[in-house]
Design a protein around this motif. Sequence first.
Motif, PDB file in Angstrom:
ATOM      1  N   MET A  89      -3.089   5.207   3.634  1.00  0.00           N
ATOM      2  CA  MET A  89      -2.579   4.012   2.963  1.00  0.00           C
ATOM      3  C   MET A  89      -1.681   4.430   1.789  1.00  0.00           C
ATOM      4  O   MET A  89      -2.067   5.290   0.993  1.00  0.00           O
ATOM      5  CB  MET A  89      -3.741   3.152   2.448  1.00  0.00           C
ATOM      6  N   PRO A  90      -0.479   3.867   1.682  1.00  0.00           N
ATOM      7  CA  PRO A  90       0.414   4.259   0.595  1.00  0.00           C
ATOM      8  C   PRO A  90      -0.105   3.781  -0.755  1.00  0.00           C
ATOM      9  O   PRO A  90      -0.819   2.775  -0.847  1.00  0.00           O
ATOM     10  CB  PRO A  90       1.720   3.564   0.968  1.00  0.00           C
ATOM     11  N   SER A  91       0.275   4.485  -1.800  1.00  0.00           N
ATOM     12  CA  SER A  91      -0.070   4.062  -3.149  1.00  0.00           C
ATOM     13  C   SER A  91       0.720   2.804  -3.487  1.00  0.00           C
ATOM     14  O   SER A  91       1.734   2.507  -2.839  1.00  0.00           O
ATOM     15  CB  SER A  91       0.265   5.169  -4.140  1.00  0.00           C
ATOM     16  N   PRO A  92       0.313   2.038  -4.515  1.00  0.00           N
ATOM     17  CA  PRO A  92       1.061   0.838  -4.887  1.00  0.00           C
ATOM     18  C   PRO A  92       2.532   1.125  -5.179  1.00  0.00           C
ATOM     19  O   PRO A  92       3.408   0.358  -4.764  1.00  0.00           O
ATOM     20  CB  PRO A  92       0.328   0.349  -6.136  1.00  0.00           C
ATOM     21  N   SER A  93       2.814   2.233  -5.866  1.00  0.00           N
ATOM     22  CA  SER A  93       4.211   2.538  -6.197  1.00  0.00           C
ATOM     23  C   SER A  93       5.016   2.854  -4.943  1.00  0.00           C
ATOM     24  O   SER A  93       6.169   2.436  -4.800  1.00  0.00           O
ATOM     25  CB  SER A  93       4.276   3.711  -7.175  1.00  0.00           C
ATOM     26  N   GLU A  94       4.407   3.600  -4.002  1.00  0.00           N
ATOM     27  CA  GLU A  94       5.096   3.922  -2.758  1.00  0.00           C
ATOM     28  C   GLU A  94       5.280   2.664  -1.903  1.00  0.00           C
ATOM     29  O   GLU A  94       6.331   2.474  -1.273  1.00  0.00           O
ATOM     30  CB  GLU A  94       4.312   4.971  -1.972  1.00  0.00           C
ATOM     31  N   ALA A  95       4.267   1.798  -1.888  1.00  0.00           N
ATOM     32  CA  ALA A  95       4.362   0.552  -1.119  1.00  0.00           C
ATOM     33  C   ALA A  95       5.503  -0.309  -1.650  1.00  0.00           C
ATOM     34  O   ALA A  95       6.254  -0.915  -0.864  1.00  0.00           O
ATOM     35  CB  ALA A  95       3.042  -0.207  -1.188  1.00  0.00           C
ATOM     36  N   LYS A  96       5.665  -0.334  -2.952  1.00  0.00           N
ATOM     37  CA  LYS A  96       6.756  -1.126  -3.536  1.00  0.00           C
ATOM     38  C   LYS A  96       8.115  -0.543  -3.165  1.00  0.00           C
ATOM     39  O   LYS A  96       9.067  -1.287  -2.914  1.00  0.00           O
ATOM     40  CB  LYS A  96       6.588  -1.222  -5.057  1.00  0.00           C
ATOM     41  N   ARG A  97       8.213   0.778  -3.112  1.00  0.00           N
ATOM     42  CA  ARG A  97       9.473   1.414  -2.700  1.00  0.00           C
ATOM     43  C   ARG A  97       9.814   1.044  -1.259  1.00  0.00           C
ATOM     44  O   ARG A  97      10.976   0.780  -0.929  1.00  0.00           O
ATOM     45  CB  ARG A  97       9.378   2.934  -2.850  1.00  0.00           C
ATOM     46  N   ILE A  98       8.805   1.021  -0.411  1.00  0.00           N
ATOM     47  CA  ILE A  98       9.015   0.669   0.997  1.00  0.00           C
ATOM     48  C   ILE A  98       9.449  -0.797   1.105  1.00  0.00           C
ATOM     49  O   ILE A  98      10.373  -1.134   1.865  1.00  0.00           O
ATOM     50  CB  ILE A  98       7.724   0.909   1.810  1.00  0.00           C
ATOM     51  N   LEU A  99       8.783  -1.663   0.354  1.00  0.00           N
ATOM     52  CA  LEU A  99       9.135  -3.085   0.366  1.00  0.00           C
ATOM     53  C   LEU A  99      10.570  -3.299  -0.126  1.00  0.00           C
ATOM     54  O   LEU A  99      11.336  -4.064   0.464  1.00  0.00           O
ATOM     55  CB  LEU A  99       8.159  -3.881  -0.509  1.00  0.00           C
ATOM     56  N   GLU A 135       5.207  -8.217  -8.495  1.00  0.00           N
ATOM     57  CA  GLU A 135       5.482  -7.130  -9.436  1.00  0.00           C
ATOM     58  C   GLU A 135       6.924  -6.641  -9.314  1.00  0.00           C
ATOM     59  O   GLU A 135       7.593  -6.372 -10.320  1.00  0.00           O
ATOM     60  CB  GLU A 135       4.506  -5.971  -9.186  1.00  0.00           C
ATOM     61  N   ILE A 136       7.407  -6.546  -8.068  1.00  0.00           N
ATOM     62  CA  ILE A 136       8.796  -6.124  -7.852  1.00  0.00           C
ATOM     63  C   ILE A 136       9.751  -7.147  -8.484  1.00  0.00           C
ATOM     64  O   ILE A 136      10.723  -6.785  -9.159  1.00  0.00           O
ATOM     65  CB  ILE A 136       9.090  -5.977  -6.353  1.00  0.00           C
ATOM     66  N   ALA A 137       9.471  -8.419  -8.265  1.00  0.00           N
ATOM     67  CA  ALA A 137      10.318  -9.477  -8.829  1.00  0.00           C
ATOM     68  C   ALA A 137      10.372  -9.370 -10.348  1.00  0.00           C
ATOM     69  O   ALA A 137      11.434  -9.536 -10.965  1.00  0.00           O
ATOM     70  CB  ALA A 137       9.806 -10.848  -8.401  1.00  0.00           C
ATOM     71  N   GLU A 138       9.235  -9.070 -10.956  1.00  0.00           N
ATOM     72  CA  GLU A 138       9.174  -8.929 -12.413  1.00  0.00           C
ATOM     73  C   GLU A 138       9.968  -7.711 -12.876  1.00  0.00           C
ATOM     74  O   GLU A 138      10.684  -7.760 -13.882  1.00  0.00           O
ATOM     75  CB  GLU A 138       7.712  -8.812 -12.841  1.00  0.00           C
ATOM     76  N   GLU A 139       9.853  -6.613 -12.130  1.00  0.00           N
ATOM     77  CA  GLU A 139      10.553  -5.378 -12.499  1.00  0.00           C
ATOM     78  C   GLU A 139      12.073  -5.510 -12.394  1.00  0.00           C
ATOM     79  O   GLU A 139      12.807  -4.823 -13.105  1.00  0.00           O
ATOM     80  CB  GLU A 139      10.073  -4.220 -11.599  1.00  0.00           C
ATOM     81  N   TRP A 140      12.539  -6.392 -11.511  1.00  0.00           N
ATOM     82  CA  TRP A 140      13.982  -6.573 -11.322  1.00  0.00           C
ATOM     83  C   TRP A 140      14.565  -7.635 -12.248  1.00  0.00           C
ATOM     84  O   TRP A 140      15.767  -7.900 -12.208  1.00  0.00           O
ATOM     85  CB  TRP A 140      14.287  -6.924  -9.867  1.00  0.00           C
ATOM     86  N   LYS A 141      13.740  -8.261 -13.060  1.00  0.00           N
ATOM     87  CA  LYS A 141      14.236  -9.290 -13.971  1.00  0.00           C
ATOM     88  C   LYS A 141      15.255  -8.696 -14.934  1.00  0.00           C
ATOM     89  O   LYS A 141      15.067  -7.607 -15.455  1.00  0.00           O
ATOM     90  CB  LYS A 141      13.090  -9.925 -14.758  1.00  0.00           C
ATOM     91  N   GLY A 142      16.332  -9.430 -15.170  1.00  0.00           N
ATOM     92  CA  GLY A 142      17.353  -8.969 -16.088  1.00  0.00           C
ATOM     93  C   GLY A 142      18.385  -8.070 -15.460  1.00  0.00           C
ATOM     94  O   GLY A 142      19.367  -7.691 -16.109  1.00  0.00           O
ATOM     95  N   ARG A 143      18.187  -7.706 -14.186  1.00  0.00           N
ATOM     96  CA  ARG A 143      19.157  -6.850 -13.506  1.00  0.00           C
ATOM     97  C   ARG A 143      20.151  -7.710 -12.731  1.00  0.00           C
ATOM     98  O   ARG A 143      20.029  -8.940 -12.672  1.00  0.00           O
ATOM     99  CB  ARG A 143      18.432  -5.875 -12.579  1.00  0.00           C
ATOM    100  N   ALA A 144      21.161  -7.072 -12.150  1.00  0.00           N
ATOM    101  CA  ALA A 144      22.208  -7.819 -11.452  1.00  0.00           C
ATOM    102  C   ALA A 144      21.700  -8.484 -10.179  1.00  0.00           C
ATOM    103  O   ALA A 144      22.258  -9.484  -9.719  1.00  0.00           O
ATOM    104  CB  ALA A 144      23.371  -6.885 -11.117  1.00  0.00           C
ATOM    105  N   VAL A 145      20.642  -7.933  -9.611  1.00  0.00           N
ATOM    106  CA  VAL A 145      20.052  -8.457  -8.379  1.00  0.00           C
ATOM    107  C   VAL A 145      18.639  -8.918  -8.675  1.00  0.00           C
ATOM    108  O   VAL A 145      17.920  -8.297  -9.469  1.00  0.00           O
ATOM    109  CB  VAL A 145      20.053  -7.370  -7.280  1.00  0.00           C
TER     110      VAL A 145
END
Length: 204
Positions: free
Chosen positions: A1-11, A46-56
Amino acid sequence: MPSPSEAKRILEAALLAAQEPLGVIDLKRLFEGELSADTLRKLLAEIAEEWKGRAVELLSLASGWRFQTRAELQPYLERLFPEKAPRYSRAVMETLAIIAYRQPVTRGDIEDVRGVVVSTQIIQTLENRGWIDVVGHRETPGRPALYATTRKFLDDLGLRSLEELPPLEEIAKTLALEPTPATPVTDRTEDAAQQPAAATGTNG
């Protein structure tokens, strides 16, 4: 099972590569069932939160999740990609609004509200764009078709559900509306003046 950080990269990779929004069921296939739907939703948030303020930004829409460029940056992008979005006549937009806010409705219902005959071309324009579809038939003589909006309609507006529908004026701005004619014209005349529809770029 991938770690949370790796799973987010895949997503992120899957969502950036996708041409259409991806639902949780689609995204579960990335991990062959190792991650639950609740876990995926948490990671997506979590991904949506991390991308806040960026161009995408990562948005949750009616048919799934999608990365797209922020609306406020669109004027700059249009300088590089000047292709114009399709513009729709007032007759088309009024018909779409009636379907969106009163669905499911028959063609007769639309004509009762608008007070004019709805041409076949108007219905075909909305069907071809993927914004409306037949969802059933009313049990009255002739069994007229019942029309309702689609998930693609909500996706193109950046919405998750019909409850988020904005005022009609905002829909017209988002989907592009032709200027109001100076004098009343028939639906058929308006439709003839309608420009050919071109695909709008919704993915970032």
